[in-house]
Design a protein around this motif. Structure first.
Motif, mmCIF file in Angstrom:
data_model
loop_
_atom_site.group_PDB
_atom_site.id
_atom_site.type_symbol
_atom_site.label_atom_id
_atom_site.label_comp_id
_atom_site.label_asym_id
_atom_site.label_seq_id
_atom_site.Cartn_x
_atom_site.Cartn_y
_atom_site.Cartn_z
ATOM 1 N N PRO A 199 0.834 -1.209 0.000
ATOM 2 C CA PRO A 199 0.000 0.000 0.000
ATOM 3 C C PRO A 199 0.866 1.255 0.000
ATOM 4 C CG PRO A 199 -0.744 -1.577 1.660
ATOM 5 C CD PRO A 199 0.577 -2.071 1.149
ATOM 6 N N VAL A 200 0.329 2.329 -0.607
ATOM 7 C CA VAL A 200 1.103 3.559 -0.742
ATOM 8 C C VAL A 200 1.502 4.123 0.617
ATOM 9 C CG1 VAL A 200 -0.954 5.040 -0.863
ATOM 10 C CG2 VAL A 200 1.176 5.789 -1.925
ATOM 11 N N LYS A 201 0.650 3.988 1.634
ATOM 12 C CA LYS A 201 0.979 4.496 2.961
ATOM 13 C C LYS A 201 2.174 3.774 3.558
ATOM 14 C CE LYS A 201 -2.138 7.702 3.453
ATOM 15 N NZ LYS A 201 -1.732 9.132 3.541
ATOM 16 N N GLU A 202 2.291 2.487 3.265
ATOM 17 C CA GLU A 202 3.436 1.718 3.738
ATOM 18 C C GLU A 202 4.700 2.082 2.970
ATOM 19 O OE1 GLU A 202 4.843 -2.981 4.016
ATOM 20 O OE2 GLU A 202 2.704 -2.491 3.874
ATOM 21 N N LYS A 203 4.572 2.283 1.655
ATOM 22 C CA LYS A 203 5.720 2.640 0.825
ATOM 23 C C LYS A 203 6.308 4.000 1.209
ATOM 24 C CE LYS A 203 4.634 0.144 -3.478
ATOM 25 N NZ LYS A 203 4.336 0.312 -4.905
ATOM 26 N N GLU A 204 5.442 4.923 1.629
ATOM 27 C CA GLU A 204 5.909 6.266 1.982
ATOM 28 C C GLU A 204 6.925 6.241 3.126
ATOM 29 O OE1 GLU A 204 3.425 10.006 1.630
ATOM 30 O OE2 GLU A 204 1.863 8.494 1.910
ATOM 31 N N ALA A 261 6.259 15.983 -6.644
ATOM 32 C CA ALA A 261 5.120 16.907 -6.644
ATOM 33 C C ALA A 261 5.185 17.861 -5.454
ATOM 34 C CB ALA A 261 3.815 16.111 -6.629
ATOM 35 N N ARG A 262 5.625 17.351 -4.327
ATOM 36 C CA ARG A 262 5.711 18.177 -3.119
ATOM 37 C C ARG A 262 6.816 19.221 -3.213
ATOM 38 N NH1 ARG A 262 4.963 13.019 0.987
ATOM 39 N NH2 ARG A 262 2.675 13.018 0.998
ATOM 40 N N LYS A 322 5.957 6.745 -24.585
ATOM 41 C CA LYS A 322 5.740 7.124 -25.985
ATOM 42 C C LYS A 322 5.279 8.571 -26.122
ATOM 43 C CE LYS A 322 4.687 2.570 -27.943
ATOM 44 N NZ LYS A 322 3.663 1.747 -28.657
ATOM 45 N N ALA A 323 4.590 9.071 -25.090
ATOM 46 C CA ALA A 323 4.044 10.434 -25.149
ATOM 47 C C ALA A 323 5.045 11.479 -24.668
ATOM 48 C CB ALA A 323 2.770 10.514 -24.309
ATOM 49 N N SER A 324 6.269 11.071 -24.343
ATOM 50 C CA SER A 324 7.258 11.988 -23.766
ATOM 51 C C SER A 324 8.537 12.004 -24.579
ATOM 52 C CB SER A 324 7.576 11.580 -22.325
ATOM 53 O OG SER A 324 6.397 11.490 -21.559
ATOM 54 N N GLN A 325 9.177 13.170 -24.609
ATOM 55 C CA GLN A 325 10.447 13.303 -25.313
ATOM 56 C C GLN A 325 11.615 12.744 -24.489
ATOM 57 O OE1 GLN A 325 10.973 17.385 -26.590
ATOM 58 N NE2 GLN A 325 8.821 17.589 -27.119
ATOM 59 N N LYS A 326 11.473 12.765 -23.161
ATOM 60 C CA LYS A 326 12.543 12.300 -22.283
ATOM 61 C C LYS A 326 11.931 11.590 -21.081
ATOM 62 C CE LYS A 326 16.614 13.924 -19.682
ATOM 63 N NZ LYS A 326 17.435 15.105 -19.313
ATOM 64 N N THR A 327 12.475 10.425 -20.724
ATOM 65 C CA THR A 327 11.997 9.672 -19.566
ATOM 66 C C THR A 327 13.031 9.729 -18.453
ATOM 67 O OG1 THR A 327 10.672 8.169 -20.924
ATOM 68 C CG2 THR A 327 11.252 7.420 -18.713
ATOM 69 N N ILE A 328 12.603 10.257 -17.304
ATOM 70 C CA ILE A 328 13.476 10.387 -16.140
ATOM 71 C C ILE A 328 12.919 9.487 -15.040
ATOM 72 C CG2 ILE A 328 14.430 11.988 -14.436
ATOM 73 C CD1 ILE A 328 13.745 14.242 -16.536
ATOM 74 N N VAL A 329 13.701 8.515 -14.629
ATOM 75 C CA VAL A 329 13.272 7.552 -13.608
ATOM 76 C C VAL A 329 13.706 8.039 -12.227
ATOM 77 C CG1 VAL A 329 13.487 5.183 -12.775
ATOM 78 C CG2 VAL A 329 13.387 5.634 -15.235
ATOM 79 N N LEU A 330 12.764 8.075 -11.299
ATOM 80 C CA LEU A 330 13.051 8.435 -9.918
ATOM 81 C C LEU A 330 12.968 7.166 -9.088
ATOM 82 C CD1 LEU A 330 10.869 11.680 -9.536
ATOM 83 C CD2 LEU A 330 13.067 11.379 -10.700
ATOM 84 N N ALA A 331 14.096 6.732 -8.541
ATOM 85 C CA ALA A 331 14.124 5.458 -7.819
ATOM 86 C C ALA A 331 15.177 5.480 -6.727
ATOM 87 C CB ALA A 331 14.410 4.308 -8.794
ATOM 88 N N ASP A 332 14.780 5.130 -5.504
ATOM 89 C CA ASP A 332 15.787 5.011 -4.453
ATOM 90 C C ASP A 332 16.620 3.753 -4.686
ATOM 91 O OD1 ASP A 332 14.924 2.715 -2.479
ATOM 92 O OD2 ASP A 332 13.083 3.799 -2.935
ATOM 93 N N SER A 333 17.741 3.658 -4.017
ATOM 94 C CA SER A 333 18.733 2.615 -4.313
ATOM 95 C C SER A 333 18.250 1.197 -4.019
ATOM 96 C CB SER A 333 20.023 2.893 -3.534
ATOM 97 O OG SER A 333 19.764 2.975 -2.147
ATOM 98 N N THR A 334 17.186 1.033 -3.227
ATOM 99 C CA THR A 334 16.682 -0.315 -2.936
ATOM 100 C C THR A 334 15.999 -0.946 -4.145
ATOM 101 O OG1 THR A 334 14.526 0.461 -2.118
ATOM 102 C CG2 THR A 334 16.340 0.313 -0.510
ATOM 103 N N GLU A 370 15.549 9.659 1.515
ATOM 104 C CA GLU A 370 16.133 9.547 0.183
ATOM 105 C C GLU A 370 15.135 9.975 -0.892
ATOM 106 O OE1 GLU A 370 18.418 6.767 2.816
ATOM 107 O OE2 GLU A 370 16.323 7.351 2.553
ATOM 108 N N LYS A 371 13.882 9.566 -0.731
ATOM 109 C CA LYS A 371 12.850 9.934 -1.710
ATOM 110 C C LYS A 371 12.633 11.437 -1.754
ATOM 111 C CE LYS A 371 10.365 5.539 -1.451
ATOM 112 N NZ LYS A 371 9.152 4.839 -0.971
ATOM 113 N N SER A 372 12.687 12.071 -0.592
ATOM 114 C CA SER A 372 12.526 13.523 -0.545
ATOM 115 C C SER A 372 13.649 14.229 -1.300
ATOM 116 C CB SER A 372 12.490 14.001 0.909
ATOM 117 O OG SER A 372 12.357 15.392 0.979
ATOM 118 N N ASN A 373 14.875 13.752 -1.116
ATOM 119 C CA ASN A 373 16.023 14.343 -1.817
ATOM 120 C C ASN A 373 15.939 14.114 -3.325
ATOM 121 O OD1 ASN A 373 17.124 15.213 0.613
ATOM 122 N ND2 ASN A 373 18.396 13.383 0.865
ATOM 123 N N ILE A 374 15.490 12.928 -3.711
ATOM 124 C CA ILE A 374 15.328 12.620 -5.129
ATOM 125 C C ILE A 374 14.264 13.518 -5.744
ATOM 126 C CG2 ILE A 374 14.526 10.857 -6.765
ATOM 127 C CD1 ILE A 374 15.799 8.764 -4.812
#
Length: 254
Positions: free
Chosen positions: A68-73, A109-110, A199-211, A79-83
């Motif tokens: 669940p998203v609440k658990e993932k947060e 978004a925040r 496909k709808a984007s010119q550039k794909t940027i992946v946001l991912a923590d090291s885990t 690290e996610k905040s810095n990313i």
């Protein structure tokens, strides 16, 4: 180096250094057959010293489960905040961007404080709710089937809407990044929507923590050749960084 003990020590040492091993490389380094190496990997897995994968082995469980998203947060929240903050710096005035779903893109978004107007298309309800507080941001919420675990939509309706848009950037969150299998998520329908976003984007940027590195989810989004940049934290291994750079991917470490 042909004794069982020496081979196992070599495999474990290489795993600790690089995070994963390949059968073909071990055959060359140890001068033994692939059958011997696969038996070695099976024995080491039985001792809970590694996890076998297709064509090799890894130190951590490569398969990720939906949460669940609440658990993932709560996982890697700093690290996610810095990313998210680093990703927000890539948003330009008068931009039109896509934001997928996940807790790391929610951190993006925040951290968005637009200079000038900004158009954001998103599948995530929580991302849309974060952005509507900014009068300069026009938010386009994709419609479709709501995934309660991620607070985001999926399905053919959302995919169809994307055919009418062209965005400068996609900020994509994933559940796994594997050098061979590519980018994955735990949900097949979400993976299909993410493909349409690319496909709808010119550039794909992946946001991912090291885990997320060395992990695989159920649904494959794309190969690593389809992305341009990854923003992650300092927990990523040097071996992974060099491998990704060798594929022409820009790596930003925060």
């Amino acid at each position: 180096m042909s004794s069982l003990t020496d081979r196992h020590q070599h495999i474990i040492t290489k795993l600790r250094k690089e995070g994963n091993v390949k059968v073909v490389d071990l055959c060359s380094e140890l001068n033994v057959s692939s059958v011997t190496i696969r038996k070695d990997l099976k024995l080491l897995e039985d001792k809970h010293l590694l996890f076998r994968t297709h064509g090799g082995g890894t130190m951590s469980n490569p398969y990720t489960a939906d949460k669940p998203v609440k658990e993932k947060e709560k996982i890697q929240s700093g690290e996610k905040s810095n990313i998210g903050e680093a990703a927000a710096n890539l948003v330009e005035p008068n931009d039109c961007i896509l934001i997928a779903s996940g807790t790391t893109v929610l951190s993006l978004a925040r951290n968005i404080y637009p200079k000038g107007s900004l158009t954001v298309i998103t599948a995530a309800l929580n991302v849309a709710m974060e952005l509507i507080r900014h009068p300069e941001i026009e938010v386009i919420q994709l419609g479709g089937i709501l995934r309660k675990s991620s607070s985001s939509v999926t399905g053919s309706y959302a995919e169809k809407i994307l055919e009418d848009f062209s965005c400068s950037k996609l900020f994509l969150g994933v559940d796994g990044i594997d050098l061979e299998f590519g980018l994955t998520t735990t949900n097949m329908m979400e993976a299909q929507l993410n493909k349409k976003m690319i496909k709808a984007s010119q550039k794909t940027i992946v946001l991912a923590d090291s885990t997320k590195f060395g992990k695989r989810g159920f649904g494959r989004i794309c190969g690593l050749e389809d992305i341009e940049q990854i923003i992650t934290d300092s927990g990523i291994s040097d071996h992974m960084v060099e491998s990704l750079k060798g594929m022409g991917i820009e790596i930003t470490i925060v």
